[in-house]
Enzyme design. Structure first.
Site, PDB file in Angstrom:
ATOM      1  N   ASP A  56      54.078 -36.685 -37.078  1.00  0.00           N
ATOM      2  CA  ASP A  56      54.436 -35.393 -37.654  1.00  0.00           C
ATOM      3  C   ASP A  56      55.756 -35.015 -36.996  1.00  0.00           C
ATOM      4  O   ASP A  56      55.810 -34.814 -35.774  1.00  0.00           O
ATOM      5  CB  ASP A  56      53.351 -34.361 -37.343  1.00  0.00           C
ATOM      6  CG  ASP A  56      53.663 -32.983 -37.915  1.00  0.00           C
ATOM      7  OD1 ASP A  56      54.842 -32.702 -38.207  1.00  0.00           O
ATOM      8  OD2 ASP A  56      52.734 -32.172 -38.038  1.00  0.00           O
ATOM      9  N   SER A 134      69.112 -35.626 -47.705  1.00  0.00           N
ATOM     10  CA  SER A 134      69.381 -34.210 -47.928  1.00  0.00           C
ATOM     11  C   SER A 134      69.011 -33.906 -49.374  1.00  0.00           C
ATOM     12  O   SER A 134      67.917 -34.233 -49.821  1.00  0.00           O
ATOM     13  CB  SER A 134      70.852 -33.904 -47.621  1.00  0.00           C
ATOM     14  OG  SER A 134      71.145 -32.537 -47.834  1.00  0.00           O
ATOM     15  N   TYR A 148      64.671 -23.481 -48.387  1.00  0.00           N
ATOM     16  CA  TYR A 148      64.922 -24.919 -48.581  1.00  0.00           C
ATOM     17  C   TYR A 148      66.421 -25.202 -48.472  1.00  0.00           C
ATOM     18  O   TYR A 148      66.843 -26.129 -47.774  1.00  0.00           O
ATOM     19  CB  TYR A 148      64.391 -25.355 -49.949  1.00  0.00           C
ATOM     20  CG  TYR A 148      64.648 -26.809 -50.264  1.00  0.00           C
ATOM     21  CD1 TYR A 148      63.928 -27.811 -49.622  1.00  0.00           C
ATOM     22  CD2 TYR A 148      65.597 -27.178 -51.201  1.00  0.00           C
ATOM     23  CE1 TYR A 148      64.156 -29.153 -49.913  1.00  0.00           C
ATOM     24  CE2 TYR A 148      65.831 -28.509 -51.505  1.00  0.00           C
ATOM     25  CZ  TYR A 148      65.109 -29.495 -50.859  1.00  0.00           C
ATOM     26  OH  TYR A 148      65.346 -30.815 -51.147  1.00  0.00           O
ATOM     27  N   LYS A 152      68.728 -27.599 -45.806  1.00  0.00           N
ATOM     28  CA  LYS A 152      69.591 -28.697 -46.239  1.00  0.00           C
ATOM     29  C   LYS A 152      71.043 -28.447 -45.847  1.00  0.00           C
ATOM     30  O   LYS A 152      71.751 -29.372 -45.430  1.00  0.00           O
ATOM     31  CB  LYS A 152      69.454 -28.925 -47.750  1.00  0.00           C
ATOM     32  CG  LYS A 152      68.079 -29.429 -48.168  1.00  0.00           C
ATOM     33  CD  LYS A 152      67.681 -30.698 -47.417  1.00  0.00           C
ATOM     34  CE  LYS A 152      66.329 -31.230 -47.822  1.00  0.00           C
ATOM     35  NZ  LYS A 152      65.921 -32.427 -47.045  1.00  0.00           N
ATOM     36  N   THR A 183      59.755 -37.684 -58.362  1.00  0.00           N
ATOM     37  CA  THR A 183      59.119 -38.313 -57.197  1.00  0.00           C
ATOM     38  C   THR A 183      57.744 -37.719 -56.900  1.00  0.00           C
ATOM     39  O   THR A 183      57.077 -38.151 -55.973  1.00  0.00           O
ATOM     40  CB  THR A 183      59.982 -38.107 -55.944  1.00  0.00           C
ATOM     41  OG1 THR A 183      60.113 -36.689 -55.717  1.00  0.00           O
ATOM     42  CG2 THR A 183      61.355 -38.724 -56.108  1.00  0.00           C
TER      43      THR A 183
END
Length: 273
Positions: A56, A134, A148, A152, A183
Site C-alpha cells: 500500500d 500522471s 484529483y 496530478k 481501464t
C-alpha cells in the site's frame, strides 16, 4: 533485450495490462499491489518471471522495504513504473477531510516515496528509467475533480524538479499523461463524494453523467513500454486524442494569458534591472 520492471498498482487498469504485456514478451516484472492473490493466475503462468509483493503506497516504511527487497532479490531493475493511484470526484465542498487526505497520501506522497526509495538503487547501478503515470489531468482541469487534479499537478511538479536533480546519474523520467481510457477507472478507480443538493445541475456534477472514454488501454500501454526504448527519454507522453486536444488548448490559452499581461509582468522588476 529483456528488462526488469518494478510496477505499483498492478491489480487492474494500466498496471495489470502492463504486467501482462511485459511478461508475455519475456520481460521480468516485480509487481506490487495491496492484495497479491489477484495476480495468482499470472504467477502460475509465468513462475519466477513474476515477483509479487503486497504494498500500500500510503505506507512509506513499507514502500522503502519492498523496493529495497526487490532490488536485493532481483539485482538490477531497469524501469520503475509509479502507477498506483485512484480518482476522487465531487465538488470541493462535497469532499470529506478524510477523502482529501487519502487522495493526497496515495497519489502524491505515495508516488513521491516510490521515486525516493528507488533513486539510491538506480544511482548505484548507474542509471535507469522512471515512468510516472500522471494524466491529461496534470495539465488541465475539469470541475468535479479538484483534488484529483491537485495530485496530478503536484506530482508533475515533483518529477520536473527531480529529473533535473538526478540527470547526472543517467536516471531519466517520463510523465505519462493518458486521456480518458477504458481501464475500469470510471467504475472501480473513481471514488465519488456524497452529493450535495446545492451542486445538482452545476458543472461540478458533470462527472456524474456519462461521457466518452475512448482511449484504448492496450494501445496506451504499448506506447508506455515503447517509450523506454527512446533516448533521451521523452519528458512527457500524452496518450489519446482527447489528451492532445485538451492539453494543446490549455497550453495555448496559458501562453496567450502570459503574453496579454507581458507589460505588467515586466514592469515589476527592480528599476536597476
Amino acid at each position: 533485450m529483456s528488462r526488469t520492471w518494478f510496477i505499483t498498482g498492478t491489480s487492474s487498469g494500466f498496471g495489470r495490462e502492463m504486467t501482462e504485456t511485459l511478461l508475455a514478451r519475456g520481460d521480468r516484472v516485480a509487481a506490487t499491489l495491496r492484495t497479491p492473490a489477484q495476480l495468482d493466475d499470472l504467477q502460475q503462468r509465468y513462475g519466477s518471471a513474476l515477483w509479487v509483493a503486497a504494498l500500500d503506497v500510503t505506507d512509506t516504511p513499507a514502500v522503502r522495504a519492498v523496493i529495497n527487497r526487490a532490488f536485493s532479490e532481483l539485482g538490477r531493475i531497469d524501469v520503475i513504473v509509479s502507477n498506483a493511484g485512484y480518482g476522487l470526484g465531487g465538488a470541493a465542498e462535497e469532499l470529506s477531510d478524510e477523502q482529501i487526505v487519502q487522495q493526497i497520501n496515495t497519489n502524491v506522497i505515495g508516488s513521491i516515496q516510490v521515486t525516493r526509495a528507488a533513486l539510491p538503487h538506480l544511482r548505484r547501478q548507474g542509471g535507469g528509467r522512471i515512468l510516472q503515470i500522471s494524466s491529461m489531468g496534470g495539465q488541465i482541469a475539469f470541475p468535479g475533480l479538484s483534488l484529483y487534479h491537485t495530485t496530478k499537478w503536484a506530482i508533475e511538479g515533483f518529477i520536473e524538479a527531480v529529473r533535473q536533480e538526478v540527470s547526472g546519474f543517467n536516471i531519466e523520467f517520463t510523465l505519462i499523461e493518458p486521456g480518458a481510457a477504458r481501464t475500469g477507472f470510471r467504475d472501480k478507480g473513481l471514488v465519488m463524494a456524497e452529493a450535495m443538493a446545492e451542486y445538482v445541475d452545476t458543472p461540478a456534477h458533470m462527472l456524474r453523467k456519462p461521457f466518452p472514454w475512448n482511449g484504448d488501454a492496450k494501445k496506451m500501454v504499448r506506447e508506455m513500454i515503447a517509450s523506454v526504448d527512446r533516448s533521451p527519454a521523452p519528458h512527457r507522453l500524452a496518450l489519446g486524442s482527447d489528451a492532445l486536444n485538451l492539453i494543446k488548448a490549455a497550453l495555448e490559452q496559458r501562453l496567450a494569458d502570459l503574453e496579454a499581461s507581458k507589460a505588467i509582468t515586466l514592469s515589476t522588476d527592480m528599476d536597476e534591472v
